[in-house]
Design a protein around this motif. Structure first.
Motif, PDB file in Angstrom:
ATOM      1  N   SER A  20       2.077   0.320  -6.993  1.00  0.00           N
ATOM      2  CA  SER A  20       1.240   1.102  -6.073  1.00  0.00           C
ATOM      3  C   SER A  20       1.739   2.542  -5.982  1.00  0.00           C
ATOM      4  CB  SER A  20       1.184   0.446  -4.685  1.00  0.00           C
ATOM      5  OG  SER A  20       2.451   0.345  -4.081  1.00  0.00           O
ATOM      6  N   VAL A  59     -13.659   3.336  -2.556  1.00  0.00           N
ATOM      7  CA  VAL A  59     -12.664   2.381  -3.036  1.00  0.00           C
ATOM      8  C   VAL A  59     -12.959   2.046  -4.490  1.00  0.00           C
ATOM      9  CG1 VAL A  59     -11.615   0.111  -2.705  1.00  0.00           C
ATOM     10  CG2 VAL A  59     -12.399   1.428  -0.721  1.00  0.00           C
ATOM     11  N   HIS A  60     -11.985   2.291  -5.359  1.00  0.00           N
ATOM     12  CA  HIS A  60     -12.118   2.012  -6.786  1.00  0.00           C
ATOM     13  C   HIS A  60     -11.173   0.873  -7.114  1.00  0.00           C
ATOM     14  CE1 HIS A  60     -13.983   6.079  -7.016  1.00  0.00           C
ATOM     15  NE2 HIS A  60     -13.038   6.370  -6.124  1.00  0.00           N
ATOM     16  N   GLN A  61     -11.705  -0.238  -7.598  1.00  0.00           N
ATOM     17  CA  GLN A  61     -10.872  -1.412  -7.814  1.00  0.00           C
ATOM     18  C   GLN A  61     -11.035  -1.962  -9.224  1.00  0.00           C
ATOM     19  OE1 GLN A  61     -13.448  -3.388  -4.680  1.00  0.00           O
ATOM     20  NE2 GLN A  61     -12.832  -5.171  -5.877  1.00  0.00           N
ATOM     21  N   ASN A  62     -10.007  -2.702  -9.662  1.00  0.00           N
ATOM     22  CA  ASN A  62     -10.061  -3.277 -10.995  1.00  0.00           C
ATOM     23  C   ASN A  62     -10.405  -4.754 -10.969  1.00  0.00           C
ATOM     24  OD1 ASN A  62      -7.635  -4.361  -9.991  1.00  0.00           O
ATOM     25  ND2 ASN A  62      -6.672  -4.343 -12.020  1.00  0.00           N
ATOM     26  N   THR A  63     -10.663  -5.288  -9.768  1.00  0.00           N
ATOM     27  CA  THR A  63     -10.984  -6.711  -9.659  1.00  0.00           C
ATOM     28  C   THR A  63     -11.746  -6.943  -8.367  1.00  0.00           C
ATOM     29  OG1 THR A  63     -10.053  -8.952  -9.676  1.00  0.00           O
ATOM     30  CG2 THR A  63      -8.807  -7.284  -8.492  1.00  0.00           C
ATOM     31  N   ASP A  64     -12.509  -8.013  -8.303  1.00  0.00           N
ATOM     32  CA  ASP A  64     -13.319  -8.280  -7.129  1.00  0.00           C
ATOM     33  C   ASP A  64     -12.541  -9.063  -6.087  1.00  0.00           C
ATOM     34  OD1 ASP A  64     -15.534  -7.061  -8.290  1.00  0.00           O
ATOM     35  OD2 ASP A  64     -16.108  -8.900  -9.317  1.00  0.00           O
ATOM     36  N   GLY A 124      -3.892  -6.802  -9.381  1.00  0.00           N
ATOM     37  CA  GLY A 124      -5.097  -6.249  -8.774  1.00  0.00           C
ATOM     38  C   GLY A 124      -4.779  -4.987  -8.007  1.00  0.00           C
ATOM     39  N   PHE A 125      -5.673  -3.990  -8.071  1.00  0.00           N
ATOM     40  CA  PHE A 125      -5.428  -2.775  -7.306  1.00  0.00           C
ATOM     41  C   PHE A 125      -6.722  -2.176  -6.800  1.00  0.00           C
ATOM     42  CE2 PHE A 125      -5.754  -1.199 -11.716  1.00  0.00           C
ATOM     43  CZ  PHE A 125      -6.676  -0.168 -11.578  1.00  0.00           C
ATOM     44  N   ALA A 126      -6.591  -1.417  -5.717  1.00  0.00           N
ATOM     45  CA  ALA A 126      -7.709  -0.684  -5.141  1.00  0.00           C
ATOM     46  C   ALA A 126      -7.230   0.724  -4.807  1.00  0.00           C
ATOM     47  CB  ALA A 126      -8.224  -1.369  -3.879  1.00  0.00           C
ATOM     48  N   LEU A 150     -11.728  -7.764  -2.896  1.00  0.00           N
ATOM     49  CA  LEU A 150     -11.913  -7.275  -1.552  1.00  0.00           C
ATOM     50  C   LEU A 150     -12.913  -8.129  -0.774  1.00  0.00           C
ATOM     51  CD1 LEU A 150     -12.131  -3.419  -2.095  1.00  0.00           C
ATOM     52  CD2 LEU A 150     -10.126  -4.897  -1.950  1.00  0.00           C
ATOM     53  N   THR A 208       0.850  -1.184   0.000  1.00  0.00           N
ATOM     54  CA  THR A 208       0.000   0.000   0.000  1.00  0.00           C
ATOM     55  C   THR A 208       0.884   1.232   0.000  1.00  0.00           C
ATOM     56  OG1 THR A 208      -1.798  -1.118   1.187  1.00  0.00           O
ATOM     57  CG2 THR A 208      -1.764   1.289   1.253  1.00  0.00           C
TER      58      THR A 208
END
Length: 290
Positions: A256, A282-287, A272-274, A289, A211
């Motif tokens: 990051s 929270v904006h993410q490119n994959t599920d 993967g990122f958030a 979380l 992070t």
């Protein structure tokens, strides 16, 4: 031998708390080996130490070509590869900016105008076992990667004889195997507004997580204060925290950091990122979380 409880070893290094969780019969010795190696890397690559290899051999070089050892070459080759994937946004020649800041009288604009011609992937390269740096003023700073290298090396030390390993150096994390009960390690990511709380959590299975956050530390210019993640323009108002999951801590850390500077950066699809904005969206490119 059945191991009922994990072995946890804690120490301070690279200005952060370090924690290693091991499920192994020789866990105590592995932990000591990891701590010793981490301190070795800290001493070798310390930008602010007058006696480090980085300072004496590279940043105080007397010519543009410097013969480097195999470990340094391999680290720099990986850094160069991953930096190129960020379109040069992640840049270890930011040490040039830090060197110019030491006089304490320059504005952000003045520092970057002076440093810009001597920064970027175009000003350095690796040829066999030789580092080539084109300009005397250019300084390399591995502070943004060496903690991640230490995490990756810690896992390499431990995983050959461990059923499960979790390495956490100041929020740079890598996991291998599983917990004593066979489940995945689960990692919480700090809420930027309430840093004693987790904003979200996710399981790690043979993966790394880092992070990068603008709120963590600050850098002072003569005319303003900025994020410690140095860029020619302060971007902390857009995204205040970025978490990346990748195969290695080094790759995750570079990605990051780059995403905090340019949140619209296109990264490899397997990463993967958030992104966390100032409103804690929270904006993410994959599920990924929980």
């Amino acid at each position: 031998m059945t191991i009922k409880t994990p072995y946890v070893h804690r120490f301070m290094a690279m200005t952060v708390p370090c924690e290693v969780t091991l499920i192994a019969s020789n866990a105590a010795q592995l932990a000591l080996d990891i701590e010793a190696n981490t301190r070795r890397l800290e001493e070798k690559f310390n930008f602010y130490s007058d006696t480090s290899m980085l300072t004496k051999l590279i940043n105080q070089r007397s010519c543009k070509r410097v013969v480097i050892d195999a470990e340094t070459r391999d680290i720099l080759l990986k850094v160069r590869e991953y930096s190129a994937l960020t379109q040069g946004i992640f840049d270890i020649t930011v040490g040039t900016v830090k060197a110019l800041l030491q006089n304490g009288t320059s504005t952000r604009e003045q520092v970057y105008q002076a440093a810009a011609p001597y920064m970027g992937l175009a000003v350095w390269d690796i040829e066999d076992n030789t580092l080539v740096v084109n300009y005397p003023i250019t300084r390399l700073d591995l502070g943004g990667v060496i903690k991640e290298v230490a995490v990756d090396q810690a896992l390499a030390i431990a995983e050959q004889t461990s059923r499960g390993v979790l390495v956490n150096f100041g929020g740079d994390i890598r996991a291998s195997g599983c917990k004593v009960d066979g489940s995945d390690f689960v990692v919480g990511v700090v809420n930027p507004h309430e840093q004693t709380q987790a904003l979200f959590a996710l399981p790690l299975c043979n993966q790394a997580l880092t992070t990068s956050a603008h709120y963590a530390r600050r850098q002072q210019f003569s005319d303003e204060e900025s994020s410690h993640i140095l860029a020619s323009q302060d971007t902390h108002k857009q995204v205040i925290s970025v978490t990346v999951v990748a195969d290695s801590a080094l790759q995750a850390g570079i990605m990051s950091t780059a995403l905090t500077i340019n949140p619209r950066l296109v990264v490899p699809e397997e990463i993967g990122f958030a992104l966390v904005d100032a409103q804690l969206n929270v904006h993410q490119n994959t599920d990924f979380l929980l």
